[in-house]
Write a protein that holds these residues in place. Structure first.
Motif, PDB file in Angstrom:
ATOM      1  N   GLU A   1      20.078  28.589  90.984  1.00 19.19           N
ATOM      2  CA  GLU A   1      20.378  28.251  92.382  1.00 19.19           C
ATOM      3  C   GLU A   1      20.174  26.758  92.659  1.00 19.19           C
ATOM      4  O   GLU A   1      19.787  26.359  93.755  1.00 19.19           O
TER       5      GLU A   1
ATOM      6  N   GLY B   1      22.190  30.382  96.558  1.00 17.30           N
ATOM      7  CA  GLY B   1      23.430  30.973  96.072  1.00 17.30           C
ATOM      8  C   GLY B   1      23.612  30.803  94.581  1.00 17.30           C
ATOM      9  O   GLY B   1      22.697  31.031  93.804  1.00 17.30           O
TER      10      GLY B   1
ATOM     11  N   GLY C   1      26.452  33.214  95.285  1.00 11.86           N
ATOM     12  CA  GLY C   1      25.338  33.926  94.660  1.00 11.86           C
ATOM     13  C   GLY C   1      25.718  34.960  93.627  1.00 11.86           C
ATOM     14  O   GLY C   1      25.104  36.039  93.570  1.00 11.86           O
ATOM     15  N   LEU C   2      26.688  34.653  92.761  1.00  4.14           N
ATOM     16  CA  LEU C   2      27.166  35.637  91.792  1.00  4.14           C
ATOM     17  C   LEU C   2      27.397  34.978  90.435  1.00  4.14           C
ATOM     18  O   LEU C   2      27.944  33.890  90.349  1.00  4.14           O
TER      19      LEU C   2
ATOM     20  N   ARG D   1      22.991  38.689  90.916  1.00  9.66           N
ATOM     21  CA  ARG D   1      23.171  38.277  92.303  1.00  9.66           C
ATOM     22  C   ARG D   1      21.961  37.475  92.743  1.00  9.66           C
ATOM     23  O   ARG D   1      20.817  37.858  92.492  1.00  9.66           O
TER      24      ARG D   1
ATOM     25  N   GLN E   1      21.400  34.811  98.807  1.00 10.69           N
ATOM     26  CA  GLN E   1      22.846  34.877  98.998  1.00 10.69           C
ATOM     27  C   GLN E   1      23.257  34.018 100.195  1.00 10.69           C
ATOM     28  O   GLN E   1      22.523  33.896 101.181  1.00 10.69           O
TER      29      GLN E   1
END
Length: 302
Positions: free
Chosen positions: A33, A52, A72-73, A82, A86
């Motif tokens: 992230e 994310g 976030g994937l 994930r 998010q």
């Protein structure tokens, strides 16, 4: 891995490498992230805490970085990872002091938006791929290439089916675009957010095209992702294959000022370099939003 040296390890699903003037390489860490800088000696430090899943990066005119954050994937074996934090898919700006702001307006098309990669055009317009709902491949919708102006406004968009991914401007001033699910690289004329009709340039012999870049001689380097190789094209013909090895998943690449091709490997968590002795194609730059403390319309993360 054939002919490459390891620059750094322990990166958290790295993507989007960007060469910086101090000789470091900025890397988007999707599962971290964050965006980090890898020094020439291999030291890693965080440049910006993005939340994310930062998916791509590009250098701005003032030394800031712009990040395509898919919200976030990322892939994780046969499933998906994930992010704990998010957020809606967006374009972020990471200033030199580490402050992260969101600079994109609402992206066109239906959610979810999955910004993937980005680059500046000759006139300073920022182009971003939105790969759409790639977590649902049997029912994946059309993605887009979105053009953003200096205030983050949407200047135009091109709908592209089958997962638009990496993109870069070539020495001819045209935009080159990976279309992952067809294994093709497309090329399109564009200026100020006004797009022409995409044309097929090449099809990869293996794997799915992910990130791509050019050198000063006009050679095109395309990461083959699940093909575990970087494919090199010149004049539309395959001229070389740089193997990274099984279980590596090369995601994106950039040519450094030291003549090396830097490649992010998602599955190994490594940044590697091929010493090719090539010069980088000078990249375009621009500025979106405003630095911290100015009157711009950027919004701080979180």
């Amino acid at each position: 891995m054939s002919g490459a040296s390891i620059v750094a390890e322990g990166l958290r699903f790295p993507e989007g490498p960007t060469w910086r003037a101090d000789g470091s390489v900025a890397v988007a860490e999707m599962q971290g992230e964050a965006v980090a800088a890898v020094s020439p000696g291999g030291d890693v430090r965080v440049l910006g805490d993005c939340g994310g899943a930062p998916n791509g990066s590009v250098l701005g005119a003032g030394g800031e970085l712009y990040v395509a954050n898919n919200g976030g994937l990322s892939a994780a074996g046969r499933g998906f990872w994930r992010a704990p934090r998010q957020l809606p898919g967006c374009v972020q700006r990471v200033d030199v002091d580490g402050t992260v702001t969101t600079v994109s307006a609402d992206l066109p098309g239906p959610a979810p938006h999955r910004p993937n990669d980005l680059c500046f055009g000759p006139d300073g317009t920022l182009y971003v791929t939105d790969s759409a709902n790639w977590e649902d491949l049997p029912d994946v919708g059309p993605g887009r290439v979105v053009a953003l102006g200096a205030d983050g406004e949407v200047l135009g968009a091109l709908e592209v089916p089958a997962m638009p991914n990496g993109l870069a401007f070539g020495p001819d001033g045209r935009l080159y675009l990976a279309q992952s699910l067809t294994r093709r690289v497309l090329v399109v004329d564009v200026e100020g957010g006004v797009f022409g009709t995409p044309e097929r340039l090449v099809k990869l012999p293996d794997g799915m095209p992910d990130g791509l870049c050019f050198d000063a001689a006009g050679r095109l380097y395309v990461c083959g992702s699940v093909g575990h190789a970087v494919f090199v094209f010149a004049g539309g013909e395959l001229v070389d294959t740089l193997a990274t090895g099984e279980g590596t998943q090369p995601t994106n690449c950039c040519v450094g000022g030291d003549g090396r091709l830097f490649v992010t490997e998602a599955l190994t968590g490594r940044l590697v370099a091929f010493d090719l002795g090539v010069d980088p194609l000078p990249l375009h730059a621009g500025s979106v939003g405003a630095p911290v403390g100015s009157s711009g319309r950027g919004r701080e993360l979180g």
